[in-house]
Motif scaffolding. Sequence first.
Motif, PDB file in Angstrom:
ATOM      1  N   LEU A 276       0.862  -1.181   0.000  1.00  0.00           N
ATOM      2  CA  LEU A 276       0.000   0.000   0.000  1.00  0.00           C
ATOM      3  C   LEU A 276       0.897   1.229   0.000  1.00  0.00           C
ATOM      4  N   ALA A 277       0.589   2.192  -0.860  1.00  0.00           N
ATOM      5  CA  ALA A 277       1.360   3.429  -0.951  1.00  0.00           C
ATOM      6  C   ALA A 277       0.398   4.590  -1.139  1.00  0.00           C
ATOM      7  N   VAL A 278       0.882   5.780  -0.888  1.00  0.00           N
ATOM      8  CA  VAL A 278       0.116   6.990  -1.168  1.00  0.00           C
ATOM      9  C   VAL A 278       0.831   7.727  -2.287  1.00  0.00           C
ATOM     10  N   ALA A 288       5.496   4.697   0.621  1.00  0.00           N
ATOM     11  CA  ALA A 288       4.948   3.418   1.075  1.00  0.00           C
ATOM     12  C   ALA A 288       4.387   3.532   2.481  1.00  0.00           C
ATOM     13  N   LEU A 289       3.254   2.866   2.723  1.00  0.00           N
ATOM     14  CA  LEU A 289       2.701   2.721   4.054  1.00  0.00           C
ATOM     15  C   LEU A 289       3.087   1.345   4.587  1.00  0.00           C
ATOM     16  N   THR A 290       3.193   1.245   5.904  1.00  0.00           N
ATOM     17  CA  THR A 290       3.610   0.004   6.553  1.00  0.00           C
ATOM     18  C   THR A 290       2.483  -0.505   7.444  1.00  0.00           C
ATOM     19  N   PRO A 291       2.138  -1.793   7.368  1.00  0.00           N
ATOM     20  CA  PRO A 291       1.113  -2.324   8.272  1.00  0.00           C
ATOM     21  C   PRO A 291       1.675  -2.502   9.680  1.00  0.00           C
ATOM     22  N   LEU A 292       0.807  -2.335  10.672  1.00  0.00           N
ATOM     23  CA  LEU A 292       1.222  -2.582  12.047  1.00  0.00           C
ATOM     24  C   LEU A 292       1.484  -4.069  12.251  1.00  0.00           C
ATOM     25  N   ASP A 310      -3.674  16.669  -4.461  1.00  0.00           N
ATOM     26  CA  ASP A 310      -4.505  15.524  -4.103  1.00  0.00           C
ATOM     27  C   ASP A 310      -3.647  14.276  -3.967  1.00  0.00           C
ATOM     28  N   VAL A 311      -4.211  13.266  -3.295  1.00  0.00           N
ATOM     29  CA  VAL A 311      -3.545  11.976  -3.133  1.00  0.00           C
ATOM     30  C   VAL A 311      -4.558  10.871  -3.326  1.00  0.00           C
ATOM     31  N   GLY A 317      -0.021  -2.235  -6.082  1.00  0.00           N
ATOM     32  CA  GLY A 317       0.636  -1.651  -7.243  1.00  0.00           C
ATOM     33  C   GLY A 317      -0.278  -1.377  -8.413  1.00  0.00           C
ATOM     34  N   THR A 318      -1.587  -1.674  -8.271  1.00  0.00           N
ATOM     35  CA  THR A 318      -2.505  -1.526  -9.409  1.00  0.00           C
ATOM     36  C   THR A 318      -3.812  -0.818  -9.063  1.00  0.00           C
TER      37      THR A 318
END
Length: 364
Positions: A276-278, A288-292, A310-311, A317-318
């Motif tokens: 998951l990324a923003v 990149a976001l990191t899961p807990l 905006d984001v 990746g898709t």
Amino acid sequence: MKNNFIYKLSSLILLIFIGIGCDDNAETFTVSDGTAPTLTSIGFSEIELDAVNTNNPAVTFSWQSADYGQQTAVVYDIEFANDQDFTNPVIASSVTGENAVTFSMGELNSAAGNAGLNPFEWSDLYVRVVSSLGTQRSNKANSNSLSLKVFPYFNYVFNDYFLVGDGTAPGWDNNNNNPALFRDASDENLFKYTGYFSNGQFKVLETKGLWQPQWGTNDGTSIEVNPGGGDDPERFPTAGAANITPGFYTFTINFATQNFSFEAFDANGITSPSSLAVQGSSLDAPVALTPLTFDGHIWNASAVRLKPGDVQFLANGTDTWGSDTSFSGIATNGGANIPVIVEDDYDIWFNDLTGEYILVPLNL
């Protein structure tokens, strides 16, 4: 016979006296519907608000008094709206028995933001005065309305809240990447958190690194707060010492109604994305976001610099996920881009169980 005559005479005098007394007190205090106040022109049509000298006066609104046919204290509410029909007006100020109100730069900026005006753009602000009587605001009468173009600076009007406790990821550490509660996009007082809770309990903090303000419960139904200097409330979700049975739950808290709920959530069949990324125009490059580790459905990235633009979230990746509400909301696959209206460093949180996201500014 004489005594009977005296009795009748005395009764007649008494009746006359009562009748006179009733006449003396028969006057009724009558209030008319009232003649509405008249708002006076302010002499200019636009104002750019000063984010530096926030205590400087910005504008004075004055009006001719309402007339209710009696000498009585009249309450005046100064209402702002972002449309001339005053569909969703906000009360910017209230005075009693006065005929003018002066707003500072900061006060006008806050009130304009509450009325729905966006920062850093010229928008029409509509103003009127509503007169009424007493604490019940009876016999309301609306003045004429004025409009002026306002250029607000940014005013972050929201509060943010974080979990702490041995039933949650950070444990009893008030500054350990504490997960943020997810604010409802249409109700700034309503927050939810859906995720894994372990064998323990928890509380809610307003500021990471500080133990107060601190929220908990003393009765298992309503919320209690220690704003600082008082006694800390008991822990969620019960008023006693019972720990949570480990599993997935939805914690809902409403700071307006002072109520909360803690209900089981069925997470079966919900698979987290592999990545998951923003990304978006607010970023020079995707982050990149990191899961807990505690709960792989909760993702975050800390201190991400976002510029106006905006984001959107990019899963696997898709797949792009987004929504049209800034700061917080519920993202959907293929949804709109999330508006970023002010530059700052943000802690970004995303929940893949619900699609909820929140962008918490660190310096506003």
